[in-house]
Scaffold this motif. Structure first.
Motif, PDB file in Angstrom:
ATOM      1  N   ARG A  15       0.755  -1.246   0.017  1.00 46.47           N
ATOM      2  CA  ARG A  15      -0.074  -0.049  -0.034  1.00 46.47           C
ATOM      3  C   ARG A  15       0.846   1.134  -0.068  1.00 46.47           C
ATOM      4  N   THR A  16       1.497   1.658  -1.242  1.00 48.46           N
ATOM      5  CA  THR A  16       2.258   2.643  -1.439  1.00 48.46           C
ATOM      6  C   THR A  16       1.703   3.889  -1.174  1.00 48.46           C
ATOM      7  N   HIS A  17       0.616   4.194  -0.937  1.00 48.47           N
ATOM      8  CA  HIS A  17       0.100   5.551  -0.577  1.00 48.47           C
ATOM      9  C   HIS A  17      -0.082   5.847   0.878  1.00 48.47           C
ATOM     10  N   LEU A  18       0.371   4.653   1.481  1.00 47.62           N
ATOM     11  CA  LEU A  18       0.316   4.861   3.312  1.00 47.62           C
ATOM     12  C   LEU A  18       1.754   5.400   3.589  1.00 47.62           C
ATOM     13  N   ILE A  19       1.912   6.137   4.554  1.00 49.30           N
ATOM     14  CA  ILE A  19       3.198   6.832   5.050  1.00 49.30           C
ATOM     15  C   ILE A  19       3.558   6.103   6.259  1.00 49.30           C
ATOM     16  N   ARG A  20       4.769   5.581   6.335  1.00 47.71           N
ATOM     17  CA  ARG A  20       5.258   4.784   7.431  1.00 47.71           C
ATOM     18  C   ARG A  20       6.396   5.428   7.859  1.00 47.71           C
ATOM     19  N   GLU A  21       6.578   5.360   9.385  1.00 45.29           N
ATOM     20  CA  GLU A  21       7.964   5.939   9.947  1.00 45.29           C
ATOM     21  C   GLU A  21       9.001   5.120   9.995  1.00 45.29           C
ATOM     22  N   TYR A  22       8.792   3.755  10.448  1.00 46.68           N
ATOM     23  CA  TYR A  22       9.705   2.757  10.620  1.00 46.68           C
ATOM     24  C   TYR A  22      10.200   2.420   9.306  1.00 46.68           C
TER      25      TYR A  22
ATOM     26  N   ASP B 135       8.267  -4.590   9.544  1.00 42.42           N
ATOM     27  CA  ASP B 135       7.826  -5.166  10.676  1.00 42.42           C
ATOM     28  C   ASP B 135       8.494  -6.366  11.315  1.00 42.42           C
ATOM     29  N   LEU B 136       9.217  -7.173  10.603  1.00 47.03           N
ATOM     30  CA  LEU B 136      10.239  -8.251  10.967  1.00 47.03           C
ATOM     31  C   LEU B 136      11.253  -7.377  11.808  1.00 47.03           C
ATOM     32  N   LEU B 137      11.715  -6.421  11.388  1.00 44.05           N
ATOM     33  CA  LEU B 137      13.048  -5.745  12.372  1.00 44.05           C
ATOM     34  C   LEU B 137      12.393  -4.928  13.573  1.00 44.05           C
ATOM     35  N   LEU B 138      10.949  -4.546  13.601  1.00 42.02           N
ATOM     36  CA  LEU B 138      10.297  -4.091  14.669  1.00 42.02           C
ATOM     37  C   LEU B 138      10.090  -5.056  15.603  1.00 42.02           C
ATOM     38  N   TRP B 139       9.784  -6.417  15.107  1.00 44.12           N
ATOM     39  CA  TRP B 139       9.344  -7.337  15.975  1.00 44.12           C
ATOM     40  C   TRP B 139      10.796  -7.872  16.790  1.00 44.12           C
ATOM     41  N   GLU B 140      11.901  -8.097  15.984  1.00 41.05           N
ATOM     42  CA  GLU B 140      13.143  -8.519  16.361  1.00 41.05           C
ATOM     43  C   GLU B 140      13.614  -7.397  17.542  1.00 41.05           C
ATOM     44  N   GLU B 141      13.455  -6.026  17.206  1.00 42.84           N
ATOM     45  CA  GLU B 141      13.989  -5.090  17.899  1.00 42.84           C
ATOM     46  C   GLU B 141      13.154  -4.966  19.350  1.00 42.84           C
ATOM     47  N   THR B 142      11.799  -5.150  19.183  1.00 46.47           N
ATOM     48  CA  THR B 142      10.932  -5.438  20.476  1.00 46.47           C
ATOM     49  C   THR B 142      11.233  -6.436  21.479  1.00 46.47           C
ATOM     50  N   TRP B 143      11.552  -7.599  20.718  1.00 50.80           N
ATOM     51  CA  TRP B 143      11.840  -8.711  21.438  1.00 50.80           C
ATOM     52  C   TRP B 143      13.175  -9.142  21.905  1.00 50.80           C
ATOM     53  N   GLY B 144      14.040  -8.310  21.345  1.00 47.79           N
ATOM     54  CA  GLY B 144      15.459  -8.500  21.587  1.00 47.79           C
ATOM     55  C   GLY B 144      16.204  -9.631  20.853  1.00 47.79           C
ATOM     56  N   ARG B 145      15.633 -10.203  19.865  1.00 45.71           N
ATOM     57  CA  ARG B 145      16.188 -11.418  19.526  1.00 45.71           C
ATOM     58  C   ARG B 145      15.679 -11.641  18.028  1.00 45.71           C
TER      59      ARG B 145
END
Length: 160
Positions: free
Chosen positions: A124-131, A141-151
């Motif tokens: 959905r290219t019309h959406l603006i994402r910060e991360y 989202d995978l990177l954010l998941w890994e950052e959240t869980w620290g692994r």
């Protein structure tokens, strides 16, 4: 809930469930065996288009597939989902009669294929994402998941 004809990009599973997109690019499912109805509703209703929710479910199925209890319980206002090393039980919180129990390998296969289905959806290219707007949504989202869980996610190197 399901569509009458699969759309291009549909993933057809060996456990009698297939996924497609509706006109709003939201997931639909179709089951040949009504036993999988609660599983389909859980996937398109609870996980829907949210990669992080699917990543959580994949982590939980990896835990129980390897004989471990999940570190967290499934959190939702739509379904109670209990993951054990023996089975996955689903109960729709809004429709008491909609519940199912499935073998762990069945749910693992369906979740892995649902992940592939989600990744295959158009961005959905019309959406603006910060991360990490420079990455496809699933990778961010995978990177954010890994950052959240620290692994690293347990599926890193296997599914993605």
């Amino acid at each position: 809930m399901g569509s009458t004809a699969p759309l291009p990009g549909t993933a057809v599973l060996s456990v009698d469930i297939s996924f497609s997109l509706d006109g709003f690019r939201l997931p639909l499912y179709e089951v040949a065996d009504r036993r999988y109805e609660p599983l389909g509703v859980w996937l398109i209703g609870d996980i829907s288009i949210y990669f992080r929710a699917c990543l959580d479910a994949l982590e939980m199925i990896d835990d129980v597939s390897n004989g471990r209890w999940p570190a967290e319980e499934w959190s939702s206002d739509k379904f109670e989902a209990a993951f054990t090393p023996e089975r996955v039980s689903l109960q729709n919180l809004w429709l008491e009669s909609q519940h199912g129990e499935y073998a762990v390998p069945e749910v693992r296969e369906v979740l892995e294929r649902y992940w592939r289905f989600l990744v295959s959806m158009p961005e959905r290219t019309h959406l603006i994402r910060e991360y990490h707007p420079d990455l496809p949504r699933w990778q961010a989202d995978l990177l954010l998941w890994e950052e959240t869980w620290g692994r690293p996610h347990p599926y890193r190197g296997r599914l993605f």
